[in-house]
Write an enzyme that holds these catalytic residues in place. Structure first.
Site, mmCIF file in Angstrom:
data_model
loop_
_atom_site.group_PDB
_atom_site.id
_atom_site.type_symbol
_atom_site.label_atom_id
_atom_site.label_comp_id
_atom_site.label_asym_id
_atom_site.label_seq_id
_atom_site.Cartn_x
_atom_site.Cartn_y
_atom_site.Cartn_z
ATOM 1 N N ARG A 53 0.845 -1.211 0.000
ATOM 2 C CA ARG A 53 0.000 0.000 0.000
ATOM 3 C C ARG A 53 0.874 1.254 0.000
ATOM 4 O O ARG A 53 0.533 2.264 -0.594
ATOM 5 C CB ARG A 53 -0.979 0.000 1.177
ATOM 6 C CG ARG A 53 -1.880 1.246 1.230
ATOM 7 C CD ARG A 53 -3.188 1.023 1.995
ATOM 8 N NE ARG A 53 -2.972 0.380 3.270
ATOM 9 C CZ ARG A 53 -2.528 0.991 4.380
ATOM 10 N NH1 ARG A 53 -2.288 2.282 4.370
ATOM 11 N NH2 ARG A 53 -2.335 0.315 5.495
ATOM 12 N N TYR A 68 -18.563 14.526 -15.282
ATOM 13 C CA TYR A 68 -18.789 13.075 -15.282
ATOM 14 C C TYR A 68 -19.764 12.689 -14.156
ATOM 15 O O TYR A 68 -19.668 13.215 -13.034
ATOM 16 C CB TYR A 68 -17.440 12.361 -15.102
ATOM 17 C CG TYR A 68 -17.569 10.865 -14.993
ATOM 18 C CD1 TYR A 68 -17.873 10.093 -16.114
ATOM 19 C CD2 TYR A 68 -17.413 10.219 -13.777
ATOM 20 C CE1 TYR A 68 -18.016 8.728 -16.007
ATOM 21 C CE2 TYR A 68 -17.552 8.844 -13.672
ATOM 22 C CZ TYR A 68 -17.858 8.106 -14.789
ATOM 23 O OH TYR A 68 -17.997 6.746 -14.687
ATOM 24 N N ASP A 96 -10.112 16.740 -15.621
ATOM 25 C CA ASP A 96 -10.316 15.349 -16.012
ATOM 26 C C ASP A 96 -9.985 15.279 -17.504
ATOM 27 O O ASP A 96 -10.715 15.813 -18.337
ATOM 28 C CB ASP A 96 -11.769 14.963 -15.723
ATOM 29 C CG ASP A 96 -12.069 13.506 -16.020
ATOM 30 O OD1 ASP A 96 -11.387 12.924 -16.899
ATOM 31 O OD2 ASP A 96 -12.992 12.948 -15.407
ATOM 32 N N LYS A 115 -10.240 3.821 -19.624
ATOM 33 C CA LYS A 115 -10.670 4.139 -20.983
ATOM 34 C C LYS A 115 -9.493 3.982 -21.962
ATOM 35 O O LYS A 115 -8.982 2.908 -22.110
ATOM 36 C CB LYS A 115 -11.279 5.545 -21.000
ATOM 37 C CG LYS A 115 -12.258 5.799 -19.839
ATOM 38 C CD LYS A 115 -13.510 4.933 -19.907
ATOM 39 C CE LYS A 115 -14.318 4.930 -18.615
ATOM 40 N NZ LYS A 115 -14.685 6.234 -18.092
HETATM 41 C C1 LIG Z 1 -15.159 6.730 -16.923
HETATM 42 C C2 LIG Z 1 -14.832 8.103 -16.532
HETATM 43 C C3 LIG Z 1 -14.502 8.410 -15.212
HETATM 44 C C4 LIG Z 1 -14.519 7.390 -14.110
HETATM 45 O O1 LIG Z 1 -13.564 6.418 -14.284
HETATM 46 P P1 LIG Z 1 -13.663 4.958 -13.590
HETATM 47 O O2 LIG Z 1 -12.373 4.356 -13.970
HETATM 48 O O3 LIG Z 1 -14.877 4.297 -14.160
HETATM 49 O O4 LIG Z 1 -13.828 5.181 -12.130
HETATM 50 C C5 LIG Z 1 -14.188 9.723 -14.910
HETATM 51 N N1 LIG Z 1 -14.209 10.680 -15.854
HETATM 52 C C6 LIG Z 1 -14.526 10.425 -17.128
HETATM 53 C C7 LIG Z 1 -14.514 11.528 -18.113
HETATM 54 C C8 LIG Z 1 -14.850 9.131 -17.516
HETATM 55 O O5 LIG Z 1 -15.185 8.886 -18.790
#
Ligand SMILES: *Cc1c(COP(=O)(O)O)cnc(C)c1O
Length: 379
Positions: A46, A98, A170, A195
């Site tokens: 951790r 998001y 983000d 993603k």
């Molecule tokens: C999918 C997504 C998230 C969240 O990501 P996870 O890995 O599912 O927790 C945050 N921001 C955007 C723009 C996303 O497409």
């Protein structure tokens, strides 16, 4: 070094101990200490793990950052960032954020006394006029989901710097391949590596990238104390994904532009949202800060019945939540990401019952186009 080379050589890709062509999976929770009085570098996974650190180095290098911190998911990364703030602090945030971030901000942050104001992200004046004496951060997401609204990153950063406010973004939709917010003056970059970075729809993982050492120390502390860590195997899988990212993205974004151009002219489509189209509201600003329209577009088929016919007739895209995979993914915001948003609010955002979002994969472009054309003929 260009980005495509960087995905392979911008960080240490080889296992330092053996020279193996990939970083070893150090699947261990703890480490034997040779000298009980003097602990070694690695103590407990951790606190630190060589596989996770290799991934953090790789992601930081792609984002042009000094430090990366990996988390169990994109949302864990976002939580770690937002929970750095304290009772009495105020954050200004883009309205089309998001869904998971929205939930966190509306359900969890208020319990800790952290206040958030949402603004129309396309309007710089709104960012500035939302500032209060206790405003500590601006939170950006551009392009937004699902209508791909564009925020002027440098415009927001300029206001933030004048008021001594931190900026966080983000950067999931653009990826560092096409948008490098740290180079535009943003302090904190967040990635859902679930993603495009991983790219194979088989891992959930998140990361935060920064240049400032103090911010890094705070985030590393969040990682250790909140404990939202990714699994070691997931870290390794994302590193493997990164190696093919440049060609995956190139293929997907080229196809996405062609599909967007085709849909824009198609009589059965009401509206296409894609920041690579000149007709897109934020086209000029996007062009200034990013080098591609990306692999995600949304379009309006008019009504729910058409959506059903279109989705049933499509052969290749899977119908699912998520984006950024090698396979094309069709999502239906009103039933998926925005199911919990009140109708009035979602209509204001252009999220109608005819709106679908397509994350374009790496299938053959002509096959995808033919598939979409056939499905439209079915309407
Ligand atoms: C999918 C997504 C998230 C969240 O990501 P996870 O890995 O599912 O927790 C945050 N921001 C955007 C723009 C996303 O497409």
């Amino acid at each position: 070094m260009k980005f495509g080379t960087k995905t392979l050589h911008g960080y240490n890709m080889l296992a330092p101990d053996t020279g193996a062509s990939s970083i070893s999976i150090c699947q261990a929770s703890t480490f034997h200490q040779k000298d009980i009085n003097n602990l070694q570098k690695y103590i407990y996974s951790r606190f630190g793990n060589p596989t996770r650190e290799a991934l953090e180095e790789a992601i930081a290098s792609l984002e042009e950052g000094k430090y990366g911190v990996a988390f169990a998911s994109g949302v864990a990364a976002i939580s770690a960032v937002l929970l750095m703030f304290s009772k009495g602090d105020h954050i200004v945030m883009c309205k089309d954020v998001y869904g998971g971030t929205f939930q966190l901000v509306s359900e969890t942050l208020p319990r800790f006394g952290i206040e958030v104001t949402f603004v129309d992200e396309t309007n710089l004046e709104e960012w500035e006029s939302a500032i209060q004496p206790n405003t500590k951060a601006f939170y950006i997401e551009t392009p937004s989901n699902p209508t791909l609204k564009i925020t002027d990153i440098q415009g927001v950063v300029e206001i933030a710097k004048r008021h001594n406010i931190l900026t966080a973004i983000d950067n999931t939709f653009m990826t560092p391949q096409y948008q490098k917010p740290l180079t535009l003056g943003v302090d904190i970059v967040i990635q859902s590596a679930t993603k495009f970075l991983n790219g194979h729809s088989d891992v959930i993982l998140g990361a935060v990238i920064v240049n400032d050492e103090t911010l890094f120390e705070r985030l590393h502390k969040q990682q250790v104390m909140l404990g939202g860590l990714p699994g070691i195997e997931e870290c390794w899988l994302v590193m493997r994904g990164l190696k093919t990212m440049a060609i995956r993205m190139e293929k997907s974004t080229n196809s996405a532009l062609k599909i967007a151009q085709l849909l824009e002219k198609h009589p059965k489509i009401n509206k296409v949202y894609y920041p690579g189209l000149e007709s897109h509201q934020g086209y000029e600003i996007h062009k200034k800060q990013a080098t591609s329209g990306g692999a995600v577009l949304s379009f309006d088929l008019g009504n729910a019945e058409n959506v059903k016919k279109f989705a049933d007739a499509l052969k290749y895209p899977i119908i699912a939540v998520s984006l950024g995979g090698v396979e094309s993914i069709l999502s239906y915001p009103i039933k998926m990401s925005h199911a919990s948003v009140p109708e009035e609010e979602r209509l204001k955002q252009g999220i109608t019952e005819g709106l679908v979002r397509l994350s374009v994969g790496i299938e053959d472009t002509d096959d995808l186009i033919n598939d979409i054309q056939n499905a439209l003929n079915n309407i």
